[in-house]
Design a protein around this motif. Structure first.
Motif, PDB file in Angstrom:
ATOM      1  N   ASN A 243      -6.434  -4.646   6.258  1.00  0.00           N
ATOM      2  CA  ASN A 243      -6.076  -3.299   5.813  1.00  0.00           C
ATOM      3  C   ASN A 243      -7.250  -2.724   5.032  1.00  0.00           C
ATOM      4  O   ASN A 243      -7.595  -3.222   3.946  1.00  0.00           O
ATOM      5  CB  ASN A 243      -4.809  -3.351   4.948  1.00  0.00           C
TER       6      ASN A 243
ATOM      7  N   ASN B 197      -9.509  -1.193  -2.436  1.00  0.00           N
ATOM      8  CA  ASN B 197      -8.920  -1.366  -3.769  1.00  0.00           C
ATOM      9  C   ASN B 197      -9.282  -2.718  -4.370  1.00  0.00           C
ATOM     10  O   ASN B 197      -9.510  -2.829  -5.580  1.00  0.00           O
ATOM     11  CB  ASN B 197      -7.403  -1.208  -3.696  1.00  0.00           C
TER      12      ASN B 197
ATOM     13  N   TYR C 105       1.786  -9.617   0.836  1.00  0.00           N
ATOM     14  CA  TYR C 105       1.386  -8.696   1.905  1.00  0.00           C
ATOM     15  C   TYR C 105       0.846  -9.476   3.099  1.00  0.00           C
ATOM     16  O   TYR C 105       1.183  -9.177   4.254  1.00  0.00           O
ATOM     17  CB  TYR C 105       0.326  -7.717   1.383  1.00  0.00           C
TER      18      TYR C 105
ATOM     19  N   GLU D 190       8.264  -0.871   5.691  1.00  0.00           N
ATOM     20  CA  GLU D 190       8.507  -0.327   4.354  1.00  0.00           C
ATOM     21  C   GLU D 190       8.006  -1.273   3.262  1.00  0.00           C
ATOM     22  O   GLU D 190       7.480  -0.827   2.232  1.00  0.00           O
ATOM     23  CB  GLU D 190      10.007  -0.046   4.178  1.00  0.00           C
TER      24      GLU D 190
ATOM     25  N   LYS E 289       5.511  -3.441   3.489  1.00  0.00           N
ATOM     26  CA  LYS E 289       4.050  -3.376   3.455  1.00  0.00           C
ATOM     27  C   LYS E 289       3.577  -2.096   2.773  1.00  0.00           C
ATOM     28  O   LYS E 289       2.629  -2.115   1.978  1.00  0.00           O
ATOM     29  CB  LYS E 289       3.490  -3.462   4.875  1.00  0.00           C
ATOM     30  N   LYS E 290       4.253  -0.997   3.070  1.00  0.00           N
ATOM     31  CA  LYS E 290       3.878   0.273   2.452  1.00  0.00           C
ATOM     32  C   LYS E 290       4.056   0.226   0.941  1.00  0.00           C
ATOM     33  O   LYS E 290       3.199   0.709   0.185  1.00  0.00           O
ATOM     34  CB  LYS E 290       4.737   1.399   3.044  1.00  0.00           C
ATOM     35  N   LYS E 291       5.158  -0.386   0.496  1.00  0.00           N
ATOM     36  CA  LYS E 291       5.406  -0.490  -0.938  1.00  0.00           C
ATOM     37  C   LYS E 291       4.340  -1.344  -1.622  1.00  0.00           C
ATOM     38  O   LYS E 291       3.833  -0.996  -2.700  1.00  0.00           O
ATOM     39  CB  LYS E 291       6.787  -1.092  -1.184  1.00  0.00           C
TER      40      LYS E 291
ATOM     41  N   GLU F 160       1.285  -1.857  -0.549  1.00  0.00           N
ATOM     42  CA  GLU F 160       0.037  -1.092  -0.525  1.00  0.00           C
ATOM     43  C   GLU F 160      -0.008  -0.123  -1.704  1.00  0.00           C
ATOM     44  O   GLU F 160      -1.062   0.042  -2.350  1.00  0.00           O
ATOM     45  CB  GLU F 160      -0.076  -0.318   0.783  1.00  0.00           C
ATOM     46  N   GLU F 161       1.117   0.515  -1.999  1.00  0.00           N
ATOM     47  CA  GLU F 161       1.192   1.456  -3.116  1.00  0.00           C
ATOM     48  C   GLU F 161       1.004   0.741  -4.452  1.00  0.00           C
ATOM     49  O   GLU F 161       0.355   1.264  -5.363  1.00  0.00           O
ATOM     50  CB  GLU F 161       2.535   2.188  -3.095  1.00  0.00           C
ATOM     51  N   VAL F 162       1.553  -0.473  -4.548  1.00  0.00           N
ATOM     52  CA  VAL F 162       1.401  -1.244  -5.788  1.00  0.00           C
ATOM     53  C   VAL F 162      -0.072  -1.561  -6.034  1.00  0.00           C
ATOM     54  O   VAL F 162      -0.571  -1.407  -7.155  1.00  0.00           O
ATOM     55  CB  VAL F 162       2.229  -2.554  -5.707  1.00  0.00           C
TER      56      VAL F 162
ATOM     57  N   ALA G  75      -2.690   0.050  -4.844  1.00  0.00           N
ATOM     58  CA  ALA G  75      -3.402   1.301  -5.121  1.00  0.00           C
ATOM     59  C   ALA G  75      -3.180   1.741  -6.569  1.00  0.00           C
ATOM     60  O   ALA G  75      -4.128   2.139  -7.265  1.00  0.00           O
ATOM     61  CB  ALA G  75      -2.942   2.387  -4.157  1.00  0.00           C
ATOM     62  N   LYS G  76      -1.929   1.658  -7.032  1.00  0.00           N
ATOM     63  CA  LYS G  76      -1.634   2.040  -8.416  1.00  0.00           C
ATOM     64  C   LYS G  76      -2.273   1.067  -9.407  1.00  0.00           C
ATOM     65  O   LYS G  76      -2.719   1.472 -10.484  1.00  0.00           O
ATOM     66  CB  LYS G  76      -0.119   2.088  -8.620  1.00  0.00           C
TER      67      LYS G  76
END
Length: 262
Positions: free
Chosen positions: A155, A161, A197, A212, A214-216, A218-220, A222-223
């Motif tokens: 990814n 990140n 992940y 969903e 994986k998306k969550k 990814e957001e963690v 990034a944040k």
């Protein structure tokens, strides 16, 4: 990106120059060079077992050379065994060099981020990278884990990140060792998120739940990168304020001594 690291393939090939030379030098002069290549790689990668293997094979090569000198000029069984030993030693030694290419390159990659510590074996390093974080990481192990999961995960956004987190952690560690240790406590969850992940990615599930999840994650990540950047920025800001206060006092002292005009 290379086959073993995030470095370019040209960088990887350059690091393996002596491995290729060792393979090309089939004839010993008076011994094969692979033991010296092993010792050099062991020193650079700081893996004790590699160093021990290099010393052992160098002694074998010296023994074969002594045997060659002793039986030189004859076609005795001893000379034939010596020549066979040379061939076997060449195959085994260079086979080990090729087998160690991936961990060697990964250790060199890590060495560009932070100083390496000696480890017993390359396998022990891999086990440590993949273990759950039941105990507090050391700074080196934390970076090794991040680099390991960066290579395992497919990814690009997560790669970026992870690179950002490694750079920020390196800046923080250079500035304040104590704050770097606190950082490991606060952000140890990052490694667990990457591990999860990779687990979902390897499951090859394409249903809604996997997507969903994986998306969550990814957001963690990034944040986390944003939060870590802000944390490091705050540390540098505090340092700048400290220096500013010190310089103000210094300038005022110079004025009080009539060494500086307003």
């Amino acid at each position: 990106m290379g086959f073993a690291t995030k470095k370019p393939k040209r960088w990887e090939l350059r690091q393996l120059t002596w491995t290729f030379i060792s393979i090309a030098m089939f004839i010993p002069f008076p011994v094969h060079i692979f033991p010296f290549v092993m010792l050099s790689q062991a020193k650079k990668s700081k893996i004790r077992s590699w160093y021990a293997t290099g010393v052992a094979l160098l002694l074998v090569e010296l023994g074969l050379f002594a045997s060659f000198v002793y039986f030189f000029g004859t076609l005795s069984q001893g000379m034939l065994l010596t020549l066979g030993g040379y061939v076997t030693s060449y195959v085994v030694g260079n086979g080990l060099l090729l087998n160690r290419v991936k961990p060697y390159l990964q250790r060199l990659e890590l060495a560009e981020v932070r100083p390496l510590a000696w480890i017993p074996t390359a396998a022990s390093r891999n086990r440590l990278q993949e273990l759950p974080q039941a105990t507090l990481d050391t700074p080196q192990l934390f970076i090794e884990r991040l680099l390991h999961w960066r290579k395992a995960i497919n990814n690009r956004a997560i790669h970026q990140n992870i690179d950002k987190i490694i750079h920020l952690f390196h800046l923080l560690e250079q500035r304040d060792k104590i704050e770097a240790e606190k950082f490991l406590v606060r952000h140890s969850t990052v490694v667990n998120v990457l591990m999860k992940y990779d687990e979902i990615e390897n499951s090859r599930l394409n249903n809604q739940v996997a997507i969903e999840s994986k998306k969550k994650l990814e957001e963690v990540i990034a944040k986390a990168a944003i939060a870590i950047e802000q944390e490091v920025t705050n540390q540098f800001k505090a340092g700048i304020l400290d220096v500013s206060a010190e310089t103000d006092v210094y300038i005022q002292t110079l004025k009080n001594r009539n060494l500086l005009n307003d």
